[in-house]
Write a protein that holds these residues in place. Sequence first.
Motif, PDB file in Angstrom:
ATOM      1  N   UNK A  20     -42.838 -24.109 -21.629  1.00 53.22           N
ATOM      2  CA  UNK A  20     -41.423 -24.128 -21.080  1.00 53.22           C
ATOM      3  C   UNK A  20     -40.683 -23.883 -21.049  1.00 53.22           C
ATOM      4  N   UNK A  21     -39.979 -24.228 -22.834  1.00 52.06           N
ATOM      5  CA  UNK A  21     -39.069 -23.370 -23.022  1.00 52.06           C
ATOM      6  C   UNK A  21     -38.789 -22.233 -23.192  1.00 52.06           C
ATOM      7  N   UNK A  24     -38.119 -20.602 -19.901  1.00 53.70           N
ATOM      8  CA  UNK A  24     -36.379 -21.487 -20.198  1.00 53.70           C
ATOM      9  C   UNK A  24     -35.489 -20.343 -20.240  1.00 53.70           C
ATOM     10  N   UNK A  25     -35.759 -19.921 -21.713  1.00 50.85           N
ATOM     11  CA  UNK A  25     -34.443 -19.258 -23.112  1.00 50.85           C
ATOM     12  C   UNK A  25     -35.144 -17.781 -22.069  1.00 50.85           C
ATOM     13  N   UNK A  39     -22.887 -23.093 -15.934  1.00 54.20           N
ATOM     14  CA  UNK A  39     -23.719 -23.837 -15.112  1.00 54.20           C
ATOM     15  C   UNK A  39     -24.689 -23.512 -14.932  1.00 54.20           C
ATOM     16  N   UNK A  42     -27.667 -23.087 -16.995  1.00 51.81           N
ATOM     17  CA  UNK A  42     -28.350 -24.063 -17.019  1.00 51.81           C
ATOM     18  C   UNK A  42     -29.487 -24.850 -16.246  1.00 51.81           C
ATOM     19  N   UNK A  43     -29.036 -24.621 -14.690  1.00 47.24           N
ATOM     20  CA  UNK A  43     -29.330 -24.792 -13.526  1.00 47.24           C
ATOM     21  C   UNK A  43     -30.753 -24.259 -12.936  1.00 47.24           C
ATOM     22  N   UNK A  45     -32.341 -22.823 -16.086  1.00 47.48           N
ATOM     23  CA  UNK A  45     -33.368 -23.217 -16.802  1.00 47.48           C
ATOM     24  C   UNK A  45     -33.814 -24.480 -16.477  1.00 47.48           C
ATOM     25  N   UNK A  46     -33.724 -24.810 -16.142  1.00 42.30           N
ATOM     26  CA  UNK A  46     -34.408 -26.532 -15.376  1.00 42.30           C
ATOM     27  C   UNK A  46     -35.238 -26.578 -14.511  1.00 42.30           C
ATOM     28  N   UNK A  49     -38.181 -25.080 -15.871  1.00 41.65           N
ATOM     29  CA  UNK A  49     -38.748 -25.849 -16.886  1.00 41.65           C
ATOM     30  C   UNK A  49     -39.712 -26.862 -15.935  1.00 41.65           C
ATOM     31  N   UNK A  50     -39.217 -27.241 -14.717  1.00 40.12           N
ATOM     32  CA  UNK A  50     -39.852 -27.689 -13.910  1.00 40.12           C
ATOM     33  C   UNK A  50     -41.251 -27.591 -13.679  1.00 40.12           C
ATOM     34  N   UNK A 116     -36.373 -31.225  -7.840  1.00 37.82           N
ATOM     35  CA  UNK A 116     -35.110 -30.861  -8.892  1.00 37.82           C
ATOM     36  C   UNK A 116     -35.388 -29.666  -8.976  1.00 37.82           C
ATOM     37  N   UNK A 119     -32.738 -29.113  -5.619  1.00 38.65           N
ATOM     38  CA  UNK A 119     -31.403 -28.857  -5.911  1.00 38.65           C
ATOM     39  C   UNK A 119     -30.883 -28.080  -6.796  1.00 38.65           C
ATOM     40  N   UNK A 120     -31.073 -27.599  -8.204  1.00 38.54           N
ATOM     41  CA  UNK A 120     -31.269 -26.682  -8.778  1.00 38.54           C
ATOM     42  C   UNK A 120     -30.860 -25.335  -8.319  1.00 38.54           C
TER      43      UNK A 120
ATOM     44  N   UNK B   1     -46.103 -23.219 -29.425  1.00 35.43           N
ATOM     45  CA  UNK B   1     -44.696 -24.145 -29.850  1.00 35.43           C
ATOM     46  C   UNK B   1     -44.218 -25.160 -29.714  1.00 35.43           C
ATOM     47  N   UNK B  23     -34.305 -31.195 -27.498  1.00 36.14           N
ATOM     48  CA  UNK B  23     -34.954 -30.922 -25.850  1.00 36.14           C
ATOM     49  C   UNK B  23     -35.743 -32.420 -25.734  1.00 36.14           C
ATOM     50  N   UNK B  57     -33.208 -31.303 -20.676  1.00 37.56           N
ATOM     51  CA  UNK B  57     -34.368 -32.583 -20.632  1.00 37.56           C
ATOM     52  C   UNK B  57     -35.347 -31.856 -19.142  1.00 37.56           C
ATOM     53  N   UNK B  87     -25.241 -30.758 -15.740  1.00 38.61           N
ATOM     54  CA  UNK B  87     -26.463 -30.277 -15.291  1.00 38.61           C
ATOM     55  C   UNK B  87     -27.795 -31.053 -15.466  1.00 38.61           C
ATOM     56  N   UNK B  90     -26.267 -33.998 -13.396  1.00 34.61           N
ATOM     57  CA  UNK B  90     -26.549 -33.371 -11.746  1.00 34.61           C
ATOM     58  C   UNK B  90     -28.297 -34.439 -12.304  1.00 34.61           C
ATOM     59  N   UNK B  94     -29.626 -37.521  -9.508  1.00 39.98           N
ATOM     60  CA  UNK B  94     -30.637 -37.755  -8.462  1.00 39.98           C
ATOM     61  C   UNK B  94     -32.009 -37.989  -8.196  1.00 39.98           C
TER      62      UNK B  94
END
Lengths: 145, 116
Positions: A20-21, A24-25, A39, A42-43, A45-46, A49-50, A116, A119-120, B1, B23, B57, B87, B90, B94
């Motif tokens: 997932x990294x 995201x990258x 910001x 980042x949102x 990317x998170x 990931x999820x 998540x 919300x992101x 990875x 991470x 995270x 982030x 936030x 949550x």
Amino acid sequence: MTTTAERQMELTLPMVPDIEIAAARAVGNLAREMGMSSERVDEMMHAVIEACINAREHSGCTDNRIYLRFLGTSQGDGSRVDIWVTDHGKGFDPEEARSRRPTPGTPHKRGRGLQLIELHMDEVDISTTKNGGTTIHMVKYEKKS
Amino acid sequence: MTEELKVAVERKPQGAVLYTKGYINNVGGEEIANRAYELMDDGVRTLLLNLRETKIVNSIGISILIEIIEKMIDKGGKIAFCCLTPVIHKTFQIMGLANYASIFENEEAAVKELGL
């Protein structure tokens, strides 16, 4: 107003730990090229990931692959990034998943991934059918200031 | 990875600070938990997690952080976080961490408030 697709990327990734990294990258780089704020990057990317973790942990797919597509588009008043995360797994019931969701702000160990993501991101649409796989389509906007 | 998380510990007169780099996923969360539980077994009851060098995270890593907070509360102690990205801040709200652990903008403010 003109709309131009400026950046597009497709990835097929194996379902291995921490993959997932990589996803995201990749989307982070694309979003930065589109001029999005850190910001918002980042949102995104998170959220990716999820989405990838959900696919890896819950899809039950046999090909062990995650299919990703990113599309960055500039518009007159800003830009947007569309993200599609697809697996060829067993599918799920999004409403049932949402009904199990804990209330935001209450501590709960698991079951927050979809929450998540929603919300992101600015828009989230889930297409899923039993044994027909799942695609999560997410959109993030950045308005010009 | 693999994305290995690095954890450094600094003992303070009244507790400890854990510095994370990388991470926080299931593996990273377990690494933090191992270090935190060692400190708890050693009598530490005030723990500050400085996430200055952690930019990402995931929900599994956060679930492990919640377990650490619960264990510390059971022992009558407290855990706080500082130097979060907007982030991650936030996301912690949550996930409910903000209800059970204080969050500070920087380490200086946290050390002062926690009496470390």
